[in-house]
Write a protein that holds these residues in place. Structure first.
Motif, short mmCIF file in Angstrom:
data_model
loop_
_atom_site.label_atom_id
_atom_site.label_comp_id
_atom_site.label_asym_id
_atom_site.label_seq_id
_atom_site.Cartn_x
_atom_site.Cartn_y
_atom_site.Cartn_z
N THR A 1 42.87 107.32 45.72
CA THR A 1 44.10 106.56 45.54
C THR A 1 43.76 105.09 45.71
O THR A 1 43.22 104.69 46.74
CB THR A 1 45.17 106.97 46.57
N ILE A 2 44.04 104.28 44.70
CA ILE A 2 43.73 102.85 44.75
C ILE A 2 45.02 102.06 44.66
O ILE A 2 45.83 102.26 43.75
CB ILE A 2 42.76 102.45 43.62
N ILE A 3 45.22 101.15 45.64
CA ILE A 3 46.41 100.31 45.62
C ILE A 3 45.98 98.85 45.69
O ILE A 3 44.87 98.53 46.14
CB ILE A 3 47.37 100.63 46.78
N THR A 4 46.84 97.95 45.26
CA THR A 4 46.55 96.52 45.31
C THR A 4 46.82 95.98 46.72
O THR A 4 47.53 96.60 47.51
CB THR A 4 47.40 95.74 44.31
N LYS A 5 46.25 94.83 46.99
CA LYS A 5 46.48 94.19 48.28
C LYS A 5 47.96 93.83 48.44
O LYS A 5 48.53 93.94 49.53
CB LYS A 5 45.62 92.94 48.44
N ASP A 6 48.59 93.40 47.35
CA ASP A 6 50.01 93.07 47.42
C ASP A 6 50.83 94.29 47.83
O ASP A 6 51.74 94.18 48.67
CB ASP A 6 50.50 92.55 46.07
N ASP A 7 50.51 95.43 47.24
CA ASP A 7 51.24 96.66 47.60
C ASP A 7 50.94 97.07 49.04
O ASP A 7 51.82 97.57 49.75
CB ASP A 7 50.88 97.80 46.64
N PHE A 8 49.70 96.85 49.48
CA PHE A 8 49.35 97.18 50.86
C PHE A 8 50.14 96.31 51.84
O PHE A 8 50.66 96.79 52.84
CB PHE A 8 47.85 97.00 51.09
N ILE B 1 40.06 107.53 49.95
CA ILE B 1 39.32 108.66 49.39
C ILE B 1 39.51 109.88 50.27
O ILE B 1 39.26 109.82 51.48
CB ILE B 1 37.81 108.32 49.30
N LEU B 2 39.94 110.98 49.69
CA LEU B 2 40.03 112.26 50.38
C LEU B 2 38.97 113.18 49.79
O LEU B 2 39.03 113.52 48.61
CB LEU B 2 41.42 112.89 50.22
N ALA B 3 37.97 113.53 50.59
CA ALA B 3 36.88 114.40 50.15
C ALA B 3 37.04 115.76 50.84
O ALA B 3 36.93 115.85 52.06
CB ALA B 3 35.52 113.78 50.50
#
Length: 303
Positions: A50-57, A38-40
């Motif tokens: 921005t949401i990514i999956t654990k696999d992508d991480f 999260i960029l506030a």
């Protein structure tokens, strides 16, 4: 838009299990499948998620050969922004995904809450509950508070300008172990801890260390029953909770026994915490039961 390189570290995904427990251990920190970054922005009511999956991480490169320190790249608006991170299970009940999506400014991000019923009745409830981790970009100057990062034109790729964010497991662990052997020396038999109740807050905060207004939060109780005859006399129980960073909890337990041929029930023995629970802390309480009478209340302080 500018490309922002961000270094992210999350809790280890193995080797963190309950120790000394006669039952089956619970993996702590291995069951999340989403990471929200999260960029506030400080110069306007704007929040980028921005949401990514654990696999992508897991596929992200390790930065400079440092195991577990991942280099994440996101496209972001130019400006001054606070940076936050949250891991969670997307299929868990009451997960924070919608609350994160609804945030419109930095104050709303700082005040994000998470239900202490988060894991619901899922078979992997405990693992999903304790795998929630949170963190934010901070500097030595900002202390425990978030720090602003300047996203500039062509200014984010130089060595030394990469913000670092370390996520820490959010749940606090209450670990209570009791032994009723001393009660038998006093003439009691069939001494049992039949159940215990944890009393805390309905919601914890995703970022409990950040200075801010504590949300309106109702007290709530969770009762757990001991069905194993062995664990009733000499047992160990765990309760995980998300702290709100402001209030103190308590644990109440009930005891039953026999003495001189009579059934005796003791109820309402309460252990009151004298301090606010900290994020990712493990609190170990050892209780020795000598009988079924007493003051019924004790205050727990830090040693």
């Amino acid at each position: 838009m500018e490309t922002v390189k961000l270094l992210v570290t999350v809790p280890a995904t193995s080797g963190l299990t309950r120790i000394g427990d006669p039952g089956t251990g619970v993996e702590e920190g291995a069951d999340w499948d989403r990471l929200a970054v999260i960029l506030a922005y400080n110069d306007g009511p704007y929040v980028q998620k921005t949401i990514i999956t654990k696999d992508d991480f897991d596929k992200l490169p390790n930065y400079d050969g440092r195991e577990g320190v991942k280099l994440l790249t996101v496209d972001a608006q130019i400006g001054s922004a606070y940076i936050y991170g949250v891991t969670y299970s997307s299929d868990a009940q009451y997960n924070p995904e919608q609350s994160i999506s609804d945030c419109k400014d930095n104050e709303q991000v700082k005040a994000l809450t998470i239900s202490n019923d988060y894991a619901g009745t899922d078979d992997n409830a405990s693992a999903k509950f304790v795998s929630v981790a949170t963190g934010y970009y901070k500097t030595a100057v900002s202390g425990d508070q978030p720090a602003l990062f300047e996203i500039q034109v062509g200014g984010t790729g130089e060595i030394g300008s990469i913000p670092t964010m370390t996520l820490t497991r959010l749940a606090s662990k209450i670990d209570i172990q009791w032994d009723a052997a001393d009660a038998y020396d006093q003439g009691y038999t069939d001494v049992k801890v039949t159940d215990f109740t944890y009393k805390g807050k309905e919601y914890g905060r995703l970022f409990p260390e950040i200075t801010g207004v504590t949300p309106d939060n109702q007290d709530k109780s969770w009762t757990f029953y001991n069905t194993s005859e062995i664990s009733q006399r000499n047992g160990r129980v765990y309760h995980y909770t998300f702290t709100d960073g402001a209030t103190t909890p308590s644990v109440t337990f009930n005891i039953s026994a026999r003495k001189d041929g009579n059934d005796i029930t003791g109820s309402g023995y309460t252990m009151n915490f004298s301090y606010v629970l900290q994020q990712a802390a493990w609190y170990k309480v050892n209780a020795t039961i000598k009988g079924v009478t007493g003051s019924g209340s004790i205050t727990l302080s830090m040693n």
